[in-house]
Design a protein around this motif. Sequence first.
Motif, PDB file in Angstrom:
ATOM      1  N   TRP B 392       0.677  -1.236  -0.072  1.00 32.14           N
ATOM      2  CA  TRP B 392      -0.073  -0.001  -0.004  1.00 32.14           C
ATOM      3  C   TRP B 392       0.979   1.179   0.108  1.00 32.14           C
ATOM      4  CZ3 TRP B 392      -4.568   1.420  -1.776  1.00 32.14           C
ATOM      5  CH2 TRP B 392      -5.100   2.308  -1.379  1.00 32.14           C
ATOM      6  N   ARG B 393       1.754   1.263   0.792  1.00 30.70           N
ATOM      7  CA  ARG B 393       2.825   2.374   0.744  1.00 30.70           C
ATOM      8  C   ARG B 393       3.499   2.637  -0.851  1.00 30.70           C
ATOM      9  NH1 ARG B 393       4.402   1.062   5.721  1.00 30.70           N
ATOM     10  NH2 ARG B 393       5.956  -0.320   5.218  1.00 30.70           N
ATOM     11  N   ARG B 394       3.630   1.526  -1.403  1.00 27.47           N
ATOM     12  CA  ARG B 394       4.320   1.775  -2.639  1.00 27.47           C
ATOM     13  C   ARG B 394       3.241   2.168  -3.816  1.00 27.47           C
ATOM     14  NH1 ARG B 394       5.311  -3.221  -4.483  1.00 27.47           N
ATOM     15  NH2 ARG B 394       4.967  -4.272  -2.483  1.00 27.47           N
ATOM     16  N   VAL B 395       1.873   1.789  -3.449  1.00 26.46           N
ATOM     17  CA  VAL B 395       0.706   2.415  -4.101  1.00 26.46           C
ATOM     18  C   VAL B 395       0.705   3.817  -3.967  1.00 26.46           C
ATOM     19  CG1 VAL B 395      -1.730   2.346  -4.402  1.00 26.46           C
ATOM     20  CG2 VAL B 395      -0.506   0.090  -4.270  1.00 26.46           C
ATOM     21  N   GLU B 396       0.703   4.204  -2.899  1.00 31.22           N
ATOM     22  CA  GLU B 396       0.691   5.838  -2.540  1.00 31.22           C
ATOM     23  C   GLU B 396       1.858   6.552  -3.251  1.00 31.22           C
ATOM     24  OE1 GLU B 396      -1.556   6.127   1.824  1.00 31.22           O
ATOM     25  OE2 GLU B 396       0.651   5.511   1.746  1.00 31.22           O
ATOM     26  N   GLY B 397       3.085   5.713  -3.160  1.00 29.24           N
ATOM     27  CA  GLY B 397       4.045   6.483  -3.916  1.00 29.24           C
ATOM     28  C   GLY B 397       3.749   6.559  -5.303  1.00 29.24           C
ATOM     29  N   ALA B 398       3.192   5.633  -5.906  1.00 32.22           N
ATOM     30  CA  ALA B 398       2.925   5.549  -7.291  1.00 32.22           C
ATOM     31  C   ALA B 398       1.878   6.467  -7.908  1.00 32.22           C
ATOM     32  CB  ALA B 398       2.385   4.153  -7.795  1.00 32.22           C
ATOM     33  N   VAL B 399       1.140   6.613  -6.992  1.00 37.37           N
ATOM     34  CA  VAL B 399      -0.212   7.504  -7.257  1.00 37.37           C
ATOM     35  C   VAL B 399       0.341   8.941  -7.125  1.00 37.37           C
ATOM     36  CG1 VAL B 399      -2.072   8.747  -5.913  1.00 37.37           C
ATOM     37  CG2 VAL B 399      -2.263   6.335  -6.181  1.00 37.37           C
ATOM     38  N   GLU B 400       1.190   9.239  -6.138  1.00 38.42           N
ATOM     39  CA  GLU B 400       1.781  10.711  -6.202  1.00 38.42           C
ATOM     40  C   GLU B 400       2.685  10.927  -7.413  1.00 38.42           C
ATOM     41  OE1 GLU B 400       3.270  11.729  -2.420  1.00 38.42           O
ATOM     42  OE2 GLU B 400       3.876  13.433  -2.964  1.00 38.42           O
ATOM     43  N   ALA B 401       3.292   9.958  -7.647  1.00 35.91           N
ATOM     44  CA  ALA B 401       4.268   9.846  -9.201  1.00 35.91           C
ATOM     45  C   ALA B 401       3.505  10.019 -10.406  1.00 35.91           C
ATOM     46  CB  ALA B 401       5.301   8.623  -9.314  1.00 35.91           C
ATOM     47  N   ILE B 402       2.290   9.549 -10.469  1.00 37.92           N
ATOM     48  CA  ILE B 402       1.272   9.920 -11.519  1.00 37.92           C
ATOM     49  C   ILE B 402       1.051  11.354 -11.728  1.00 37.92           C
ATOM     50  CG2 ILE B 402      -1.066   9.112 -12.538  1.00 37.92           C
ATOM     51  CD1 ILE B 402      -0.506   6.273 -11.617  1.00 37.92           C
ATOM     52  N   PHE B 403       0.640  11.645 -10.410  1.00 42.07           N
ATOM     53  CA  PHE B 403       0.001  13.301 -10.385  1.00 42.07           C
ATOM     54  C   PHE B 403       1.325  13.959 -10.882  1.00 42.07           C
ATOM     55  CE2 PHE B 403      -2.645  12.259  -6.331  1.00 42.07           C
ATOM     56  CZ  PHE B 403      -3.749  11.722  -7.108  1.00 42.07           C
ATOM     57  N   GLU B 404       2.540  13.649 -10.278  1.00 43.40           N
ATOM     58  CA  GLU B 404       3.627  14.571 -10.880  1.00 43.40           C
ATOM     59  C   GLU B 404       3.659  14.433 -12.209  1.00 43.40           C
ATOM     60  OE1 GLU B 404       5.470  16.481  -8.824  1.00 43.40           O
ATOM     61  OE2 GLU B 404       5.326  15.459  -6.772  1.00 43.40           O
ATOM     62  N   ALA B 405       3.842  13.102 -12.747  1.00 43.73           N
ATOM     63  CA  ALA B 405       3.915  13.080 -14.312  1.00 43.73           C
ATOM     64  C   ALA B 405       2.821  13.827 -15.112  1.00 43.73           C
ATOM     65  CB  ALA B 405       3.999  11.531 -14.728  1.00 43.73           C
ATOM     66  N   ALA B 406       1.705  13.704 -14.556  1.00 42.65           N
ATOM     67  CA  ALA B 406       0.646  14.578 -15.408  1.00 42.65           C
ATOM     68  C   ALA B 406       0.876  15.999 -15.489  1.00 42.65           C
ATOM     69  CB  ALA B 406      -0.884  14.273 -14.914  1.00 42.65           C
TER      70      ALA B 406
END
Lengths: 466, 466
Positions: B392-406
């Motif tokens: 779940w911590r990795r998921v949270e990291g991925a979500v934030e990374a997706i936001f940054e990319a967008a």
Amino acid sequence: MAKRALIGDLEALLGAGKVLTEPEDRAAYSYDAAVVKPVLPLAVVRPETEEELGKVVAYCHRQGIPLTVRGAGTNLSGGTVPHEKGIVILTGKLDKIVELNPEDMYAVVQPGVITANFAKAVEKEGLFYPPDPGSQAVSTLGGNVAENAGGLRGLKYGVTRDYVLGLEFFSAEGDLIRTGSRTVKCVSGYNLAGLLVGSEGTLGVISRIILRLIPYPAAKKSMMALFSDLRSASETVAAIIAARVIPATLEFMDRFTIDAVERFSRAGLPGDIEAMLLIEVDGHPAQVKDEAEKVEKICRDCGALKVRVAENEEERNRVWEARRSALSALAKLRPTVVLEDATVPRSKIPEMVQAIQDIAQEYKVQIGTFGHAGDGNLHPTILTDRRNHDEWRRVEGAVEAIFEAALKLGGTLSGEHGIGIAKAPFLHKEVGRGSIEYSRRIKRALDSRNILNPGKILWLEGSGGE
Amino acid sequence: MAKRALIGDLEALLGAGKVLTEPEDRAAYSYDAAVVKPVLPLAVVRPETEEELGKVVAYCHRQGIPLTVRGAGTNLSGGTVPHEKGIVILTGKLDKIVELNPEDMYAVVQPGVITANFAKAVEKEGLFYPPDPGSQAVSTLGGNVAENAGGLRGLKYGVTRDYVLGLEFFSAEGDLIRTGSRTVKCVSGYNLAGLLVGSEGTLGVISRIILRLIPYPAAKKSMMALFSDLRSASETVAAIIAARVIPATLEFMDRFTIDAVERFSRAGLPGDIEAMLLIEVDGHPAQVKDEAEKVEKICRDCGALKVRVAENEEERNRVWEARRSALSALAKLRPTVVLEDATVPRSKIPEMVQAIQDIAQEYKVQIGTFGHAGDGNLHPTILTDRRNHDEWRRVEGAVEAIFEAALKLGGTLSGEHGIGIAKAPFLHKEVGRGSIEYSRRIKRALDSRNILNPGKILWLEGSGGE
């Protein structure tokens, strides 16, 4: 604040060349296209960069100086008439198209870009920016956004609001606020762009606009239909919509306007007609052909005396010449022109046109009516002489009666000209006191010193404007 | 306030049958479709008239009780998760289509009307209400307005915002506010409807909505195109727009999603494809024929392995079955599904899809991506198990990374799901602190007791939500 100190400060901030202080400059920016009392501003400034624009706003906030932003001054409700203790900010030098992106079909512009110039630049890319207010040859996109300008294409293509994807603007304090996106879909935070559109410069000073673009229609066809009575013309409008044809433009002119146009331009319009419709369909060539045929048949079935379909660009121009000259032709008849824009659901147009004719009789004033029949947005145009006090009182009575008639028919005081000063005392009749109080809470929260175009829109009996 | 007194008051106000207080009722309304912590409300009420709705709001204001309005609870950002000291107001009984006016092409509805039911009622009149969020079979129009819902047709037809002509809503104090009109053109006062759209229930409680309708398209044609690599699919999207064809829907699915769909439905999709486009054009029959041919040719020219054009309604349904089952198919794979909606200008889709694939690798999470390629609104869908803390911590990291990319690609955090609770901590990265502060001033001015869906959208580091 002393005027001299103010001017010194502004010159220090922007450079002397960008601050206009001569009486003739101040007079030139004391009025707009509405028939309201001119107000001389203390000074007029012409910032050349977005940064300078922000600096002026911040300065005005610190000093508590009212500011009115002005594009081309084509406002028809007094929205660009300044405050007597305030300044005017001109956006004419902020006229860059910052980005025009055909791939993603959007553009980023500064507020001073002229509407028609923008539309032309967009067209070169095969794209289309539909909002076309009557003043588009001189009006600015910043002004269009501040007023939520409409035009001839509202029925099919919507109004300025429908093309604003995002904004950058300065808050009353001069802080730069960003809202919206370069994408059609964006729900990140409040729709501040939606709030700013049509707020007439009372909530922020726009510095950049992101506009949505669409493909330019592949084909167009125009026609003119003449009717011996009003009801047939109205029935034609209803029948076109009932046939699920949505013309790009569907314009109406009454006999008074037709006569004025004929006297003005000798276009050869017959003298025995009571109403004229000007219709343009656009889109895919096959669709245009189909729809033009349908519309022509409907016009004839509804009793049109004559239908003239433009077969080429030259004939198309001739069809629209009559419409384009309507306001100029009416304006030639008397010294003062009051151009209203009461709007009703389109099916109520016959009642509204009748009501306007009755009002003209009752108040003994001359009213020519033309406008956008497709979206119910009529322009009853009162011809008068402001210097004639007795007549002017009757004009005021007629205007109020027109408002009442529009509201009674489920319509609105203003379709596209704004509330400004001219209609502020009547707004409560449409939206109710509650809506105005709610709006004033927003205004107070965002502009605690009341410097952003004060006195516009939000007026309440008993407490006045703010 | 004591819970017992609250319940007594609500029962006195509405009648006992309209107040739900059992633990199972409260649990049923403690969460929505977002992966966020559920919160039990003190009570749940189900008003049956607009008047009752207003009474509940006024009562909550007097007592300082937070309220969260809930339609179908399909919210994907936690916007309908209530406050622990608050109540939930259900709009399910406010489900009347008050007026459907084909002549003037608008409808007036209560907030609880179900989107798909409304679309069907409108279609019977030959009219079209385009916004079609994925949850349309159960979602309500009130929820759609509060969230500014999108759907598959954003590119050509826009989103909910583009169809709201006017609103009636209760202010925090329970006063009824009217704004907008039954006409496309209306500039009478602030565009409060524009402000309310997408404000997630934080500025008012919607009681009536006036929606614009358009003619139902005369013809449609759908096709499916399969690609062996991502870039060809993206180039196809760009080439379609460059040819000035605007499909009604232009959907994308990546290999991971295609595989999941195939396992789920055995639709017979080939195993060696990396991307799929699902395209529908609509409009005049001749235009549809032309555009479908153009699109098919573009797909082939850009290297599609296979293009399947639907020749009848049954085949059309088959084309869309794959897309409709995408989310369900992905959701079957793991216990928890995080459905994101980062949006970029459409030309940036190849970079965005690549970035998502890189993020999946980097954070070691499974992400299937599908969505609305036409308007740049992708749905990277992370499959996980919330109970696995490390993952779940990795998921949270991925979500934030997706936001940054967008954001890096000029896009937005949220195209259509809202900010709610889930994205509130990230909003400042997109709009900046200034925009949030400006919005908070509006919120404070309009909801001084902070009872309207508190804690949503407006969150700032250091000061939290409000």
